[in-house]
Design a protein around this motif. Structure first.
Motif, mmCIF file in Angstrom:
data_model
loop_
_atom_site.group_PDB
_atom_site.id
_atom_site.type_symbol
_atom_site.label_atom_id
_atom_site.label_comp_id
_atom_site.label_asym_id
_atom_site.label_seq_id
_atom_site.Cartn_x
_atom_site.Cartn_y
_atom_site.Cartn_z
ATOM 1 N N UNK A 1 11.580 11.641 10.818
ATOM 2 C CA UNK A 1 10.511 11.113 11.678
ATOM 3 C C UNK A 1 9.191 11.849 11.548
ATOM 4 N N UNK A 2 9.178 13.069 10.995
ATOM 5 C CA UNK A 2 7.923 13.794 10.834
ATOM 6 C C UNK A 2 7.195 13.398 9.552
ATOM 7 N N UNK A 3 7.805 12.539 8.752
ATOM 8 C CA UNK A 3 7.213 12.098 7.488
ATOM 9 C C UNK A 3 6.949 10.599 7.551
ATOM 10 N N UNK A 4 5.868 10.147 6.958
ATOM 11 C CA UNK A 4 5.628 8.723 6.736
ATOM 12 C C UNK A 4 5.360 8.551 5.247
ATOM 13 N N UNK A 5 6.303 7.948 4.570
ATOM 14 C CA UNK A 5 6.238 7.810 3.122
ATOM 15 C C UNK A 5 5.916 6.370 2.722
ATOM 16 N N UNK A 6 5.484 6.199 1.470
ATOM 17 C CA UNK A 6 5.202 4.882 0.916
ATOM 18 C C UNK A 6 6.317 4.449 -0.018
ATOM 19 N N UNK A 7 6.665 3.169 0.097
ATOM 20 C CA UNK A 7 7.701 2.575 -0.734
ATOM 21 C C UNK A 7 7.228 1.214 -1.222
ATOM 22 N N UNK A 8 7.828 0.764 -2.316
ATOM 23 C CA UNK A 8 7.634 -0.619 -2.731
ATOM 24 C C UNK A 8 8.993 -1.294 -2.903
ATOM 25 N N UNK A 9 8.989 -2.579 -2.627
ATOM 26 C CA UNK A 9 10.111 -3.438 -2.997
ATOM 27 C C UNK A 9 9.582 -4.357 -4.084
ATOM 28 N N UNK A 10 10.180 -4.313 -5.265
ATOM 29 C CA UNK A 10 9.644 -5.059 -6.409
ATOM 30 C C UNK A 10 10.401 -6.343 -6.689
ATOM 31 N N UNK A 11 11.184 -6.788 -5.718
ATOM 32 C CA UNK A 11 11.985 -7.985 -5.921
ATOM 33 C C UNK A 11 13.420 -7.682 -6.283
ATOM 34 N N UNK A 12 13.676 -6.443 -6.730
ATOM 35 C CA UNK A 12 15.033 -6.068 -7.135
ATOM 36 C C UNK A 12 15.485 -4.772 -6.485
ATOM 37 N N UNK A 13 14.572 -3.830 -6.321
ATOM 38 C CA UNK A 13 14.986 -2.516 -5.842
ATOM 39 C C UNK A 13 13.862 -1.850 -5.054
ATOM 40 N N UNK A 14 14.252 -0.824 -4.286
ATOM 41 C CA UNK A 14 13.301 0.011 -3.557
ATOM 42 C C UNK A 14 12.845 1.145 -4.444
ATOM 43 N N UNK A 15 11.548 1.392 -4.459
ATOM 44 C CA UNK A 15 10.997 2.467 -5.273
ATOM 45 C C UNK A 15 10.084 3.333 -4.419
ATOM 46 N N UNK A 16 10.275 4.657 -4.433
ATOM 47 C CA UNK A 16 9.358 5.528 -3.689
ATOM 48 C C UNK A 16 8.014 5.611 -4.401
ATOM 49 N N UNK A 17 6.937 5.494 -3.633
ATOM 50 C CA UNK A 17 5.586 5.632 -4.182
ATOM 51 C C UNK A 17 5.087 7.050 -3.965
ATOM 52 N N UNK A 18 5.247 7.537 -2.763
ATOM 53 C CA UNK A 18 4.869 8.922 -2.463
ATOM 54 C C UNK A 18 6.086 9.802 -2.726
ATOM 55 N N UNK A 19 5.862 10.911 -3.392
ATOM 56 C CA UNK A 19 6.980 11.768 -3.801
ATOM 57 C C UNK A 19 6.917 13.157 -3.197
ATOM 58 N N UNK A 20 5.842 13.454 -2.456
ATOM 59 C CA UNK A 20 5.729 14.760 -1.809
ATOM 60 C C UNK A 20 5.916 14.607 -0.306
ATOM 61 N N UNK A 21 6.182 15.725 0.337
ATOM 62 C CA UNK A 21 6.312 15.737 1.780
ATOM 63 C C UNK A 21 4.942 15.512 2.415
ATOM 64 N N UNK A 22 4.875 14.678 3.453
ATOM 65 C CA UNK A 22 3.608 14.454 4.107
ATOM 66 C C UNK A 22 3.553 13.127 4.831
ATOM 67 N N UNK A 23 2.339 12.718 5.151
ATOM 68 C CA UNK A 23 2.067 11.460 5.834
ATOM 69 C C UNK A 23 1.145 10.643 4.938
ATOM 70 N N UNK A 24 1.605 9.451 4.564
ATOM 71 C CA UNK A 24 0.890 8.625 3.590
ATOM 72 C C UNK A 24 0.597 7.245 4.164
ATOM 73 N N UNK A 25 -0.490 6.669 3.681
ATOM 74 C CA UNK A 25 -0.730 5.248 3.847
ATOM 75 C C UNK A 25 -1.373 4.764 2.560
ATOM 76 N N UNK A 26 -1.595 3.451 2.424
ATOM 77 C CA UNK A 26 -2.143 2.988 1.157
ATOM 78 C C UNK A 26 -2.430 1.505 1.141
ATOM 79 N N UNK A 27 -2.937 1.059 0.009
ATOM 80 C CA UNK A 27 -3.201 -0.345 -0.299
ATOM 81 C C UNK A 27 -2.741 -0.627 -1.712
#
Length: 688
Positions: A366-392
């Protein structure tokens, strides 16, 4: 001589000036538009563009060059900024056409349109002060609201047409009503069709909403501001939807529920999301814009409440629905009817859909907010470091915004299709504090907790007085892996305190069950968890915390929690500073309050349990109440009524009224001196 932290924090709007934000990626990924002030102390926001191929930034719009004069905002725009907690000026928001070749924005009530390629900006003639201008997808027209009426301006001919005129002074077309903006994060009330020949428009009538008056006692010659405020148990604004065609057609879009949570109009569907007044039922409806007839796509129910999640509904290229809902103990991402994330990954928001890929934010810890993508087949992490992320994400290009405890400020990076990273610099000022923050779990419930110690403190050398510094309420977090969230806490620590920040039940990040434990009681679980966290931290730092000198401070819900602490647990808390506290939930708004406590006429005992008035006679500790007299969110009546109850009970306390100050306290002198006065009060109260 260097500037003090309180002064610098006030001048920099808590170090948010100079930070890039408001990103738009062109569909081909070649350009990124964004907002940023020219320095960390400059409050005037400019519009910029980054060429992702050459890495060259370009200033597109500088409000100072437009000769718009001193910023003079219409009341509706001031209200919008208060709802969105906007603290800067200048170009604070903008819209673009589908290809991101043209931008439109409002400045001091004027309507401006910019040709982005030429960086040429012109002001358009309008019938009055402009609110929320939005370009059509084809870039040929801009819709805006003035005087409650929805206008459409043709950019090629200069023709300005009124599509909808309010029938009375309580009616607006094209604007989000108070509840939508304040409690559902819906800041808009009109949406263009993909073809640009029609708009979905909200009509809001505030006539049923009770009238309140926000007076300025420091200036008795001024009449009080009149406000329609939907307090718990009272009527909301009546909202309706219409599809308004540029050909003059008007099609009603009926719906049954009390709240319009959001709407979206893309090439696959015109969608609306509605929420029942008790918030236990949410419906996603697909609307035929020709007839206004709606079809139920899905219905979500919950015995407590259904959450409104930003970024949905959306669709993949093949028309598959992108949605977020609670299922199997987690907030999960759905594509079509299938959940594609595990229950242990708590989805926070859908940030973008780029063809067949979904970019979303989520938390495992709960102390982390990470970025992920779903590409139609699988979940992929976008952010790979510890922290709080947002994006476009658009055109295969991503914008990542990162914060963590190890790095000062906010880091923004554009990631091209070929993987090359292009930074967008931040001009934010450095706080000049040596952060000493430790994140962990504490107490019986293993609550997320941050312990902030003075930079000069040697472990075990002395026991420090403790300052609890929570928000502690639903739908907001304090304990996150980002430096910016602890700057004020660290400054208080430098004054000689061990500062403890704890997120208790009701806060997000740990799943629906944890959040719903405040149902029917906003007081008891929140207070129990602050005590639990305090004792848990004391066990971890037995030689560093002095539990005989414990204070608590907070703002808004945190102010309620601070006052609650000294009223109900004086054995634990020895002083409190309560800023803009909600003291009686009957005085707070319908949507937020009824979500957790139900209707006050149906469950009055629940409201009594969560009110501070019944505890007034128990006060035996120093209590400082602070309230902005111009606050239109948590109105000053909360503090004044508690003060009256304390006086009637013969309980001494201190009240600090802030003339002309709203819920945000944006004024520099006020923001600076509030910190200094709080420290002075706490030290005297704890006999330090």
């Amino acid at each position: 001589m260097s500037e003090s932290f309180p002064r610098l924090s006030a001048r920099t709007r808590r170090f948010t000036l100079g930070v890039p934000r408001g990103f738009t990626i062109s569909p081909d990924g070649a350009r990124v538009l964004f907002l940023r002030t020219k320095s960390g102390t400059d409050p005037v926001t400019c519009l910029w563009e980054l060429d992702t191929e050459t890495h060259v930034e370009r200033l597109v719009v500088d409000p100072r060059s437009l000769d718009s004069g001193d910023e003079d905002l219409p009341p509706e725009e001031r209200a919008r900024r208060e709802r969105s907690r906007e603290q800067a000026g200048g170009v604070v928001s903008y819209s673009t056409d589908a290809e991101a070749t043209t931008a439109a924005f409002a400045l001091s009530g004027g309507l401006y349109v910019t040709d982005l390629a030429a960086a040429r900006t012109r002001r358009l003639e309008t019938a009055g002060a402009v609110i929320d201008p939005r370009l059509s997808p084809d870039g040929r027209r801009v819709a805006y609201v003035t005087g409650g009426a929805l206008h459409v301006h043709d950019l090629s001919t200069g023709d300005d047409r009124v599509l909808a005129t309010p029938e009375s002074e309580t009616v607006t077309y094209g604007l989000a009503e108070f509840i939508a903006a304040e409690e559902m994060s819906r800041m808009r009330g009109h949406w263009w069709s993909p073809s640009g020949d029609a708009l979905l428009v909200e009509r809001a009538d505030e006539a049923p909403v009770h009238t309140w008056h926000i007076a300025d006692p420091a200036n008795p010659g001024r009449p009080p501001a009149v406000q329609r405020y939907p307090a718990a148990g009272t009527p909301n604004a009546v909202t309706e939807l219409f599809v308004l065609g540029l050909d003059g057609s008007r099609v009603a879009v009926p719906y049954e529920h009390e709240y319009l949570a959001t709407a979206a109009w893309d090439s696959h569907a015109l969608s609306i999301v509605t929420l029942s007044r008790d918030q236990k039922t949410m419906r996603l409806l697909s609307v035929d814009p020709e007839t206004g007839k709606s079809t139920l796509v899905r219905e979500d129910t919950d015995p407590a409440w259904v959450d409104v999640v930003s970024g949905v509904p959306a669709h993949l290229d093949d028309g598959s629905l992108v949605w977020v809902a609670a299922a199997d103990g987690g907030h999960r991402l759905f594509v079509g009817d299938r959940p594609v994330t595990p229950p242990t990954l708590q989805v926070r928001a859908v940030l973008d859909v780029d063809h067949d890929s979904v970019l979303f934010s989520a938390s495992g810890d709960p102390t982390e907010i990470q970025l992920w993508t779903w590409d139609g087949h699988s979940l992929l992490p976008v952010s790979t470091r510890s922290g709080v992320f947002t994006g476009r994400m658009a055109g295969g290009v991503g914008v990542l915004t990162e914060q963590n405890l190890d790095t000062e400020g906010v880091s923004t990076t554009v990631v091209r299709r070929d993987g090359v990273a292009v930074p967008i610099p931040s001009y934010a000022e450095r706080p000049g504090l040596d952060l000493r923050v430790s994140l962990g779990r504490s107490g019986r419930r293993e609550l997320a907790t941050a312990v902030v110690l003075p930079s000069w403190h040697e472990p075990g050398s002395r026991r420090l007085p403790v300052l609890m510094d929570p928000y502690g309420g639903p739908h907001a977090q304090r304990v996150l892996n980002r430096r910016g969230g602890y700057l004020e806490s660290q400054w208080f620590a430098e004054q000689g305190f061990a500062v403890v920040v704890a997120d208790g039940r009701g806060t997000p990040g740990r799943g629906p069950a944890f959040e719903r434990e405040v149902l029917g009681d906003l007081a008891t679980p929140a207070l129990e968890d602050q005590v639990d966290a305090l004792h848990g931290v004391a066990e971890q730092y037995p030689d560093d915390l002095d539990l005989e000198k414990v204070a608590i401070r907070g703002w808004s819900f945190g102010g309620f929690l601070a006052a609650l602490a000294v009223l109900r647990r004086p054995d634990v808390f020895h002083a409190a500073v309560a800023g803009a506290p909600v003291t009686d939930w009957r005085l707070y708004d319908t949507c937020y309050t009824e979500r957790y406590l139900g209707h006050p006429d149906e469950q009055p005992e629940v409201y009594d349990t969560s009110s501070l008035f019944g505890d007034a006679a128990k006060l035996e500790r120093p209590l400082l109440l602070i309230h902005g007299l111009a606050d239109d969110n948590v109105v000053a009546a909360h503090t004044l009524r508690l003060s009256s109850a304390l006086l009637a009970a013969g309980r001494p306390h201190t009240v600090l009224p802030l003339s002309g100050v709203t819920h945000m306290t944006p004024q520099e002198i006020v923001a600076e001196n509030l910190l200094l006065l709080q420290v002075d009060f706490l030290k005297k109260s704890l006999h330090l």
